[in-house]
Design a protein around this motif. Sequence first.
Motif, PDB file in Angstrom:
ATOM      1  N   ASN A  18      11.183   2.896  -8.053  1.00  0.00           N
ATOM      2  CA  ASN A  18      11.842   2.305  -6.888  1.00  0.00           C
ATOM      3  C   ASN A  18      12.960   3.199  -6.359  1.00  0.00           C
ATOM      4  O   ASN A  18      13.257   3.188  -5.159  1.00  0.00           O
ATOM      5  N   ALA A  21      11.020   5.776  -4.297  1.00  0.00           N
ATOM      6  CA  ALA A  21      10.266   5.250  -3.157  1.00  0.00           C
ATOM      7  C   ALA A  21      10.834   5.587  -1.780  1.00  0.00           C
ATOM      8  O   ALA A  21      10.067   5.933  -0.880  1.00  0.00           O
ATOM      9  N   SER A  25       6.444  10.146  -0.521  1.00  0.00           N
ATOM     10  CA  SER A  25       5.269   9.530   0.082  1.00  0.00           C
ATOM     11  C   SER A  25       4.514   8.673  -0.927  1.00  0.00           C
ATOM     12  O   SER A  25       4.744   8.763  -2.141  1.00  0.00           O
ATOM     13  N   LYS A  26       3.586   7.885  -0.417  1.00  0.00           N
ATOM     14  CA  LYS A  26       2.785   7.006  -1.271  1.00  0.00           C
ATOM     15  C   LYS A  26       1.971   7.809  -2.273  1.00  0.00           C
ATOM     16  O   LYS A  26       1.806   7.406  -3.431  1.00  0.00           O
ATOM     17  N   HIS A  30       2.096   7.456  -6.278  1.00  0.00           N
ATOM     18  CA  HIS A  30       0.872   7.159  -7.029  1.00  0.00           C
ATOM     19  C   HIS A  30       0.701   8.137  -8.193  1.00  0.00           C
ATOM     20  O   HIS A  30       0.323   7.744  -9.298  1.00  0.00           O
ATOM     21  N   ALA A  58       2.157  -2.123  -9.998  1.00  0.00           N
ATOM     22  CA  ALA A  58       1.856  -1.727  -8.626  1.00  0.00           C
ATOM     23  C   ALA A  58       2.768  -0.580  -8.208  1.00  0.00           C
ATOM     24  O   ALA A  58       3.890  -0.451  -8.699  1.00  0.00           O
ATOM     25  N   PRO A  60       5.307   1.010  -5.782  1.00  0.00           N
ATOM     26  CA  PRO A  60       6.211   0.465  -4.761  1.00  0.00           C
ATOM     27  C   PRO A  60       5.926   1.052  -3.387  1.00  0.00           C
ATOM     28  O   PRO A  60       5.368   2.147  -3.273  1.00  0.00           O
ATOM     29  N   LYS A  61       6.315   0.346  -2.363  1.00  0.00           N
ATOM     30  CA  LYS A  61       6.073   0.789  -1.000  1.00  0.00           C
ATOM     31  C   LYS A  61       6.952   1.994  -0.679  1.00  0.00           C
ATOM     32  O   LYS A  61       8.161   1.984  -0.913  1.00  0.00           O
ATOM     33  N   SER A  62       6.331   3.029  -0.141  1.00  0.00           N
ATOM     34  CA  SER A  62       7.069   4.241   0.198  1.00  0.00           C
ATOM     35  C   SER A  62       7.900   4.033   1.455  1.00  0.00           C
ATOM     36  O   SER A  62       7.465   3.396   2.409  1.00  0.00           O
ATOM     37  N   GLY A  63       9.108   4.596   1.420  1.00  0.00           N
ATOM     38  CA  GLY A  63       9.965   4.519   2.602  1.00  0.00           C
ATOM     39  C   GLY A  63       9.894   5.775   3.431  1.00  0.00           C
ATOM     40  O   GLY A  63      10.556   5.895   4.459  1.00  0.00           O
ATOM     41  N   ARG A  65       7.960   8.256   5.871  1.00  0.00           N
ATOM     42  CA  ARG A  65       6.848   8.325   6.806  1.00  0.00           C
ATOM     43  C   ARG A  65       6.169   9.683   6.644  1.00  0.00           C
ATOM     44  O   ARG A  65       6.820  10.732   6.630  1.00  0.00           O
TER      45      ARG A  65
END
Length: 265
Positions: A18, A21, A25-26, A30, A58, A60-63, A65
């Motif tokens: 986190n 993140a 990037s995603k 990963h 899971a 975490p969502k990448s911040g 772009r």
Amino acid sequence: MTRFRAGDIEKFIWEHTNELAPNFSKSVLHKVRVYFNSILDEAVELEMLVKNPAAKMAVPKSGKRVAGMHLTPEQIPQILFHLNDRDRLIVRMFLVLGLRPGEMFALRWNDKEGNSLRIDSSISGGIEVDTKTEGSDSYVWLPASIDTELEFLHTITKDPAPGAFIFPSSRGTVISSSNFLFRVLKEAGKSAGIAGVNHQMLRRTCSTYMAQLTTVKDVQAHLRHTNAATTLEHYIKSIPESVRVAVEPLDHLLKSKKDQADSSN
């Protein structure tokens, strides 16, 4: 044997990913999860853990772009201007040949076969790994000017042995793609006033301009994309003539911008 509490490890992994993140990037997040998962699988095998606490975590969502930028014709000579001769050749090869950093720094002199480069290995995490498809290597076509520069480099390199790296570190070992990114690419970008310069931008620049000269299929062949949905799934050793024809003008297109900038200085 020391046993660890799965809950503490899970908390550490979650907090660490986190923290990463917002800035990564995603795909990077990963990979971090994959590495944690592999390490903890080994811990389970060694009976240091009862179960892998990262198995079902899971990402975490990448911040961050994902940038879709490529270098403009005006920016290319600005980047090249701030590089020494060898780094300029490396960046030109990134731009014209569309190589991935792991492929570039795994190149050895015996990978050069006439007017082409054999791409059969890559550097990943400091380790050389096989990238061959089933029964075949991938090849990229060398335009004349890059071929000439490589031949000259071979005559002045400290170690011209067939198995030696074409672009070794100062110690003769493999170059770290991360070091090249931060010490060379980003510094050249900073000096040129261009933000976000990275390996992906160079590869994207290659595909963007090559698409103006030939078909999408040829671009896919040149970049060695392997996708079950494309006709390039079983890419063979031979380089299509149409790809060879497109690579030469691509090199001239990108090189002419540098020459124009040099003559104006």
